[in-house]
Design a protein around this motif. Structure first.
Motif, short mmCIF file in Angstrom:
data_model
loop_
_atom_site.label_atom_id
_atom_site.label_comp_id
_atom_site.label_asym_id
_atom_site.label_seq_id
_atom_site.Cartn_x
_atom_site.Cartn_y
_atom_site.Cartn_z
N VAL A 5 0.97 -1.44 0.19
CA VAL A 5 -0.28 0.10 -0.03
C VAL A 5 0.87 1.36 -0.10
O VAL A 5 1.97 1.31 0.42
CB VAL A 5 -0.88 0.05 1.04
CG1 VAL A 5 -1.41 1.12 1.52
CG2 VAL A 5 -1.95 -1.16 1.11
N THR A 7 1.38 5.39 1.20
CA THR A 7 0.74 6.04 2.25
C THR A 7 1.14 7.49 2.01
O THR A 7 0.83 8.23 2.86
CB THR A 7 1.39 5.50 3.48
OG1 THR A 7 3.00 5.60 3.49
CG2 THR A 7 1.07 4.21 3.84
N ARG A 328 -5.59 1.21 -1.74
CA ARG A 328 -4.09 0.82 -1.76
C ARG A 328 -3.34 2.12 -1.74
O ARG A 328 -1.99 2.15 -2.00
CB ARG A 328 -3.78 0.07 -2.72
CG ARG A 328 -4.32 -1.48 -2.81
CD ARG A 328 -3.70 -2.41 -3.64
NE ARG A 328 -2.36 -2.83 -3.76
CZ ARG A 328 -1.71 -3.47 -4.56
NH1 ARG A 328 -2.39 -3.99 -5.74
NH2 ARG A 328 -0.25 -3.71 -4.35
N ILE A 388 1.43 -0.71 -8.02
CA ILE A 388 -0.06 -0.88 -7.71
C ILE A 388 -0.84 -0.77 -8.96
O ILE A 388 -1.78 -1.72 -8.92
CB ILE A 388 -0.29 -0.01 -6.66
CG1 ILE A 388 0.60 -0.39 -5.21
CG2 ILE A 388 -1.80 0.10 -6.27
CD1 ILE A 388 0.64 0.75 -4.18
#
Ligand SMILES: *Cc1c(COP(=O)(O)O)cnc(C)c1O
Length: 402
Positions: A5, A7, A328, A388
């Motif tokens: 993920v 951030t 994500r 991602i």
């Protein structure tokens, strides 16, 4: 295994450089924030910024104003655009562009978009003939520069004066000519999400002293136009000073003080943006179901954002992909949404303009995803973000094939 993920924040810009903070504090200590409030033979921060920006773009004249939107409205008015006139512009752009046209009482005629996300030059030629417009407000939307040689040929053939909206191309070029220097006027924004950050702000460049004299008066110079380091000579104001209204929209010394060190840093910042851009582009390339936007070799880019196409995807599939990426930590924007959201809206939401249909633009926007690349991202961040998106696009493709 847990899926990785991201951030980081897609809206977090870098701090103002220390030199800008110090210069801003000095302006505040002086109390002389208004651009014409100068002591002795002081140049003033705004006039100095104009001088430096003219040198950066190679223009004879530069004018600093309150915003990018103000710059475009001022440019239109300086060219004599007024109520009832039609102005050609991109169907794919952001709301301040048609907004500037509407603000002078004119009506936008929108031109189609190519798969390169640039203005469709065949449609431009057709609409220039059909509309009889004399001005094109060309938006280099998301930094994609069209074939400027051909565009200027089309403009010449139809007697179109070109204003360039360089909100996303400050520092970019086509065949070595800076963006904003092909048309008669170039307009730039220094709003927080562009390439230099003064919160709000804008710049105008032109080689034409008469157009620029009108712009200076419009911007609210009163009779103090002699205090512009790179403004037209004072004799150019002789007749127009009685004719042009003062449509107050000056920049102040505080913002200019913040911007000057950023202008000095801009080439280095562009190199950093482009490094991030090329990492994301490489990570997305050859993903089944996703098309990267190929950049022509004539274009020197500023990769402060990146776009990709999802050709043939249904709205539901795009929405599902956006949700999966968002889960994500990757915030994608989508130009195909029915309703305007945040900064993103489509030409059919600008209902103050006459209703128009752009089927080719609709088809492109239906699959157009978009992402900012703030300089607070590292190249490792860029790699993760691309991985991602690639992962989620491939998952969605596998599901669709089932
Ligand atoms: C931001 C933007 C503008 C206008 O800039 P402001 O300074 O916010 O008024 C113009 N054109 C495009 C394409 C933009 O994204």
């Amino acid at each position: 295994m847990e899926k990785p993920v991201f951030t980081g924040s897609f809206t977090q810009q870098e701090p103002i450089p220390e030199a800008g903070i110090e210069a801003a504090v000095a302006v505040m200590r002086s109390g002389r924030l208004h651009r014409y409030n100068i002591a002795g033979d002081e140049e003033g921060e705004v006039a100095a910024l104009e001088r430096e920006f003219a040198a950066f773009t190679g223009a004879r004249h530069a004018l600093a104003v309150a915003s990018g939107g103000y710059a475009m409205a001022c440019a239109l008015r300086a060219l004599g655009v007024g109520p009832g006139d039609t102005v050609l512009s991109n169907g794919f752009t952001l709301a301040p562009v048609p907004g500037a046209i509407a603000s002078v009482g004119a009506e936008p005629v929108f031109v189609e978009t190519t798969e390169a996300l640039t203005i469709d030059l065949d449609d431009l030629a057709a609409k220039a003939s059909a509309s009889g417009a004399s001005v094109l407000l060309l938006s280099h939307m998301r930094g994609h520069v069209c074939d400027m040689d051909r565009l200027m040929q089309v403009a010449g053939a139809h007697d179109l004066q070109v204003i360039e909206d360089c909100a996303h191309t400050m520092g970019a070029a086509w065949r070595g000519v800076p963006s904003g220097r092909h048309g008669v006027i170039g307009c730039y924004s220094t709003q927080t999400y562009k390439h230099m950050n003064s919160g709000e702000g804008g710049l105008i460049v032109s080689d034409d002293p008469d157009i620029m004299a009108r712009a200076v008066l419009l911007s609210g110079s009163y009779m103090l136009f002699g205090r512009h380091s790179v403004g037209p000579s004072v004799d150019r104001f002789e007749n127009v000073k009685y004719e042009m209204p003062n449509v107050s929209g000056r920049m102040d010394n505080l913002r200019a003080a913040i911007l000057r060190p950023q202008l000095a840093d801009l080439p280095a910042q562009i190199a950093r943006w482009n490094a991030l851009y090329r990492v994301v582009e490489a990570g997305l390339r050859d993903t089944p179901g996703l098309q990267v936007i190929e950049r022509p070799p004539q274009e020197s880019i500023v990769g402060s954002s990146i776009q990709a196409l999802l050709p043939g995807w249904s709205p539901d599939r795009v929405r599902a992909l956006l949700a999966a990426c968002a889960a994500r930590g990757v915030e994608l924007k989508w130009f195909g949404a029915e309703e305007p959201v945040a900064f993103t809206s489509r030409y059919d939401s600008w209902r103050y303009a006459p209703a128009q249909r752009l089927p080719r633009t609709d088809a492109i926007l239906a699959g157009l995803i978009d992402m900012r690349l703030p300089l607070t991202f590292s190249e490792a961040d860029a790699r993760l973000i691309a991985a991602i998106i690639r992962d989620e696009v491939m998952g969605a493709q596998a599901q669709a094939a089932e």
